[in-house]
Design a protein around this motif. Sequence first.
Motif, PDB file in Angstrom:
ATOM      1  N   PRO A 146       3.107  -3.153   3.601  1.00 63.15           N
ATOM      2  CA  PRO A 146       1.951  -3.014   4.497  1.00 63.15           C
ATOM      3  C   PRO A 146       1.316  -4.334   4.909  1.00 63.15           C
ATOM      4  O   PRO A 146       1.029  -4.555   6.087  1.00 63.15           O
ATOM      5  CB  PRO A 146       0.979  -2.154   3.687  1.00 63.15           C
ATOM      6  CG  PRO A 146       1.831  -1.416   2.720  1.00 63.15           C
ATOM      7  CD  PRO A 146       2.985  -2.295   2.404  1.00 63.15           C
ATOM      8  N   LEU A 147       1.106  -5.232   3.965  1.00 61.50           N
ATOM      9  CA  LEU A 147       0.429  -6.484   4.293  1.00 61.50           C
ATOM     10  C   LEU A 147       1.325  -7.469   5.031  1.00 61.50           C
ATOM     11  O   LEU A 147       0.850  -8.486   5.536  1.00 61.50           O
ATOM     12  CB  LEU A 147      -0.173  -7.115   3.035  1.00 61.50           C
ATOM     13  CG  LEU A 147      -1.351  -6.314   2.441  1.00 61.50           C
ATOM     14  CD1 LEU A 147      -1.904  -7.004   1.214  1.00 61.50           C
ATOM     15  CD2 LEU A 147      -2.456  -6.109   3.482  1.00 61.50           C
ATOM     16  N   ASP A 148       2.642  -7.178   5.123  1.00 63.22           N
ATOM     17  CA  ASP A 148       3.516  -7.978   5.983  1.00 63.22           C
ATOM     18  C   ASP A 148       3.103  -7.845   7.442  1.00 63.22           C
ATOM     19  O   ASP A 148       3.449  -8.712   8.269  1.00 63.22           O
ATOM     20  CB  ASP A 148       4.978  -7.530   5.849  1.00 63.22           C
ATOM     21  CG  ASP A 148       5.583  -7.891   4.509  1.00 63.22           C
ATOM     22  OD1 ASP A 148       5.027  -8.768   3.819  1.00 63.22           O
ATOM     23  OD2 ASP A 148       6.617  -7.296   4.145  1.00 63.22           O
ATOM     24  N   MET A 149       2.359  -6.784   7.760  1.00 64.77           N
ATOM     25  CA  MET A 149       1.924  -6.580   9.144  1.00 64.77           C
ATOM     26  C   MET A 149       0.896  -7.618   9.583  1.00 64.77           C
ATOM     27  O   MET A 149       0.604  -7.741  10.775  1.00 64.77           O
ATOM     28  CB  MET A 149       1.369  -5.168   9.323  1.00 64.77           C
ATOM     29  CG  MET A 149       2.426  -4.077   9.203  1.00 64.77           C
ATOM     30  SD  MET A 149       3.685  -4.188  10.482  1.00 64.77           S
ATOM     31  CE  MET A 149       2.790  -3.509  11.884  1.00 64.77           C
ATOM     32  N   LYS A 150       0.363  -8.373   8.642  1.00 61.39           N
ATOM     33  CA  LYS A 150      -0.557  -9.462   9.000  1.00 61.39           C
ATOM     34  C   LYS A 150       0.110 -10.440   9.956  1.00 61.39           C
ATOM     35  O   LYS A 150      -0.516 -10.931  10.907  1.00 61.39           O
ATOM     36  CB  LYS A 150      -1.036 -10.187   7.732  1.00 61.39           C
ATOM     37  CG  LYS A 150      -1.866 -11.438   7.986  1.00 61.39           C
ATOM     38  CD  LYS A 150      -3.144 -11.129   8.772  1.00 61.39           C
ATOM     39  CE  LYS A 150      -3.972 -12.380   8.969  1.00 61.39           C
ATOM     40  NZ  LYS A 150      -5.151 -12.139   9.834  1.00 61.39           N
ATOM     41  N   ASN A 151       1.387 -10.731   9.742  1.00 69.33           N
ATOM     42  CA  ASN A 151       2.085 -11.673  10.615  1.00 69.33           C
ATOM     43  C   ASN A 151       2.244 -11.105  12.025  1.00 69.33           C
ATOM     44  O   ASN A 151       2.170 -11.843  13.014  1.00 69.33           O
ATOM     45  CB  ASN A 151       3.462 -12.008  10.027  1.00 69.33           C
ATOM     46  CG  ASN A 151       3.368 -12.777   8.736  1.00 69.33           C
ATOM     47  OD1 ASN A 151       2.451 -13.574   8.544  1.00 69.33           O
ATOM     48  ND2 ASN A 151       4.307 -12.539   7.837  1.00 69.33           N
ATOM     49  N   SER A 184      -0.574   2.225   1.618  1.00 70.19           N
ATOM     50  CA  SER A 184      -0.346   1.396   2.800  1.00 70.19           C
ATOM     51  C   SER A 184      -1.439   1.577   3.848  1.00 70.19           C
ATOM     52  O   SER A 184      -1.705   0.665   4.634  1.00 70.19           O
ATOM     53  CB  SER A 184       1.014   1.714   3.423  1.00 70.19           C
ATOM     54  OG  SER A 184       1.013   2.995   4.026  1.00 70.19           O
ATOM     55  N   LEU A 185      -2.072   2.734   3.870  1.00 70.04           N
ATOM     56  CA  LEU A 185      -3.073   3.003   4.919  1.00 70.04           C
ATOM     57  C   LEU A 185      -4.328   2.146   4.728  1.00 70.04           C
ATOM     58  O   LEU A 185      -4.722   1.434   5.653  1.00 70.04           O
ATOM     59  CB  LEU A 185      -3.385   4.500   4.965  1.00 70.04           C
ATOM     60  CG  LEU A 185      -2.156   5.369   5.267  1.00 70.04           C
ATOM     61  CD1 LEU A 185      -2.472   6.841   5.063  1.00 70.04           C
ATOM     62  CD2 LEU A 185      -1.662   5.128   6.691  1.00 70.04           C
ATOM     63  N   PRO A 186      -4.983   2.167   3.560  1.00 65.32           N
ATOM     64  CA  PRO A 186      -6.113   1.242   3.398  1.00 65.32           C
ATOM     65  C   PRO A 186      -5.693  -0.224   3.406  1.00 65.32           C
ATOM     66  O   PRO A 186      -6.460  -1.086   3.849  1.00 65.32           O
ATOM     67  CB  PRO A 186      -6.725   1.652   2.045  1.00 65.32           C
ATOM     68  CG  PRO A 186      -5.667   2.417   1.341  1.00 65.32           C
ATOM     69  CD  PRO A 186      -4.867   3.081   2.412  1.00 65.32           C
ATOM     70  N   LEU A 187      -4.469  -0.518   2.936  1.00 67.43           N
ATOM     71  CA  LEU A 187      -4.025  -1.912   2.963  1.00 67.43           C
ATOM     72  C   LEU A 187      -3.904  -2.419   4.398  1.00 67.43           C
ATOM     73  O   LEU A 187      -4.379  -3.521   4.724  1.00 67.43           O
ATOM     74  CB  LEU A 187      -2.684  -2.057   2.241  1.00 67.43           C
ATOM     75  CG  LEU A 187      -2.741  -2.012   0.717  1.00 67.43           C
ATOM     76  CD1 LEU A 187      -1.344  -1.941   0.131  1.00 67.43           C
ATOM     77  CD2 LEU A 187      -3.497  -3.219   0.163  1.00 67.43           C
ATOM     78  N   MET A 188      -3.292  -1.649   5.279  1.00 70.23           N
ATOM     79  CA  MET A 188      -3.188  -2.091   6.675  1.00 70.23           C
ATOM     80  C   MET A 188      -4.556  -2.073   7.351  1.00 70.23           C
ATOM     81  O   MET A 188      -4.852  -2.935   8.184  1.00 70.23           O
ATOM     82  CB  MET A 188      -2.191  -1.222   7.445  1.00 70.23           C
ATOM     83  CG  MET A 188      -0.754  -1.522   7.113  1.00 70.23           C
ATOM     84  SD  MET A 188       0.415  -1.000   8.398  1.00 70.23           S
ATOM     85  CE  MET A 188       0.201   0.770   8.362  1.00 70.23           C
ATOM     86  N   ARG A 189      -5.389  -1.123   7.000  1.00 72.65           N
ATOM     87  CA  ARG A 189      -6.730  -1.071   7.595  1.00 72.65           C
ATOM     88  C   ARG A 189      -7.550  -2.303   7.204  1.00 72.65           C
ATOM     89  O   ARG A 189      -8.435  -2.733   7.935  1.00 72.65           O
ATOM     90  CB  ARG A 189      -7.432   0.214   7.163  1.00 72.65           C
ATOM     91  CG  ARG A 189      -8.496   0.700   8.151  1.00 72.65           C
ATOM     92  CD  ARG A 189      -8.923   2.123   7.831  1.00 72.65           C
ATOM     93  NE  ARG A 189      -9.827   2.643   8.855  1.00 72.65           N
ATOM     94  CZ  ARG A 189     -11.145   2.563   8.772  1.00 72.65           C
ATOM     95  NH1 ARG A 189     -11.716   1.983   7.731  1.00 72.65           N
ATOM     96  NH2 ARG A 189     -11.903   3.054   9.744  1.00 72.65           N
ATOM     97  N   SER A 190      -7.236  -2.883   6.041  1.00 68.55           N
ATOM     98  CA  SER A 190      -7.942  -4.084   5.608  1.00 68.55           C
ATOM     99  C   SER A 190      -7.661  -5.283   6.503  1.00 68.55           C
ATOM    100  O   SER A 190      -8.353  -6.298   6.428  1.00 68.55           O
ATOM    101  CB  SER A 190      -7.564  -4.423   4.157  1.00 68.55           C
ATOM    102  OG  SER A 190      -6.267  -4.979   4.077  1.00 68.55           O
ATOM    103  N   LEU A 191      -6.640  -5.177   7.373  1.00 68.16           N
ATOM    104  CA  LEU A 191      -6.343  -6.259   8.321  1.00 68.16           C
ATOM    105  C   LEU A 191      -7.319  -6.273   9.488  1.00 68.16           C
ATOM    106  O   LEU A 191      -7.289  -7.182  10.316  1.00 68.16           O
ATOM    107  CB  LEU A 191      -4.904  -6.128   8.834  1.00 68.16           C
ATOM    108  CG  LEU A 191      -3.817  -6.238   7.757  1.00 68.16           C
ATOM    109  CD1 LEU A 191      -2.442  -6.008   8.365  1.00 68.16           C
ATOM    110  CD2 LEU A 191      -3.876  -7.595   7.065  1.00 68.16           C
ATOM    111  N   GLY A 192      -8.182  -5.255   9.570  1.00 72.74           N
ATOM    112  CA  GLY A 192      -9.260  -5.275  10.553  1.00 72.74           C
ATOM    113  C   GLY A 192      -9.048  -4.429  11.785  1.00 72.74           C
ATOM    114  O   GLY A 192      -9.862  -4.482  12.709  1.00 72.74           O
ATOM    115  N   TYR A 193      -7.969  -3.647  11.801  1.00 70.63           N
ATOM    116  CA  TYR A 193      -7.663  -2.845  12.986  1.00 70.63           C
ATOM    117  C   TYR A 193      -7.428  -1.382  12.614  1.00 70.63           C
ATOM    118  O   TYR A 193      -7.054  -1.073  11.469  1.00 70.63           O
ATOM    119  CB  TYR A 193      -6.430  -3.417  13.695  1.00 70.63           C
ATOM    120  CG  TYR A 193      -6.697  -4.776  14.284  1.00 70.63           C
ATOM    121  CD1 TYR A 193      -7.392  -4.919  15.490  1.00 70.63           C
ATOM    122  CD2 TYR A 193      -6.298  -5.941  13.620  1.00 70.63           C
ATOM    123  CE1 TYR A 193      -7.666  -6.165  16.018  1.00 70.63           C
ATOM    124  CE2 TYR A 193      -6.559  -7.199  14.144  1.00 70.63           C
ATOM    125  CZ  TYR A 193      -7.254  -7.297  15.350  1.00 70.63           C
ATOM    126  OH  TYR A 193      -7.528  -8.549  15.864  1.00 70.63           O
TER     127      TYR A 193
END
Length: 282
Positions: A146-151, A184-193
């Motif tokens: 999930p946090l790979d989506m930061k890139n 993965s849902l809260p983890l990706m949401r933590s990216l701000g979107y």
Amino acid sequence: MNAVQPVSITDFQVGGQNPVALIAGPCVLEDGERALNIGRAIKAIANRLHMPYIFKASYDKANRSSYHSFRGPGLEEGLAMLARIKKELGVPVLSDIHCISQVEAAAAVLDVIQIPAFLCRQTDLVYEAARTGKVINVKKGQFLAPLDMKNVVTKIEEAGNRNILLTERGATFGYNNLVVDFRSLPLMRSLGYPVVFDATHSVQLPGGAGTSSGGQREFVPYLTRAAVAAGIDVLFMEVHDNPPEAKSDGPNMLYINQLEDVLKDVLAIDNVIRRHKVGNCL
């Protein structure tokens, strides 16, 4: 961790503490009238439930298992179909792009440009799509954490675009199977979107039918309820009037006549947890 900023899609917003919205339609554009009728039926359900709705369908399924599988009408004819649906139904439309040469034409019609999961790391495609200023929905690759989506998010931001949606659609789990890790849902949401849950592709069995993918649509309601309880902003579902005769992804698409009952559960759960959808706190 960042607060989730709402994203505007035509006349409504998704994300923040807004009610969950719906992205739905057939997997692929089979013909204009059928797609329009499916969209009309979904819109009627969404209107009854006061749920924001975005129509989706692919004009080209470029990642089919077999070279001989139906891919759709193609860019020009498919975008014409989507433009008609957009006009006649009065709803925003979403479809996926597969190469840079499609970006300009797609942006002239689509309200949301989708980057397929297999292409989410294709820098040039992501960047050029982002430069249109359109809302960009990126499906997380089945091979990414999930946090790979930061890139991916950073590539879009560097193109000057912050109209971003991030979609969970399951992760590869052995052969011909996917699993959803709801962390993965809260983890990706933590990216701000805002975060989208793709309920129907998450029950897909990739390549599980030999020259096509299988699926387990009976599990769609269960995964949907769990995802909404985890705090998603948008629900993505592929639906069809008769999935067994659909030309793509029939085994995992939901019957239209099942949709309203599933969405009633979605809205009931969302109403309970929405007050917790502040910043990175779900």
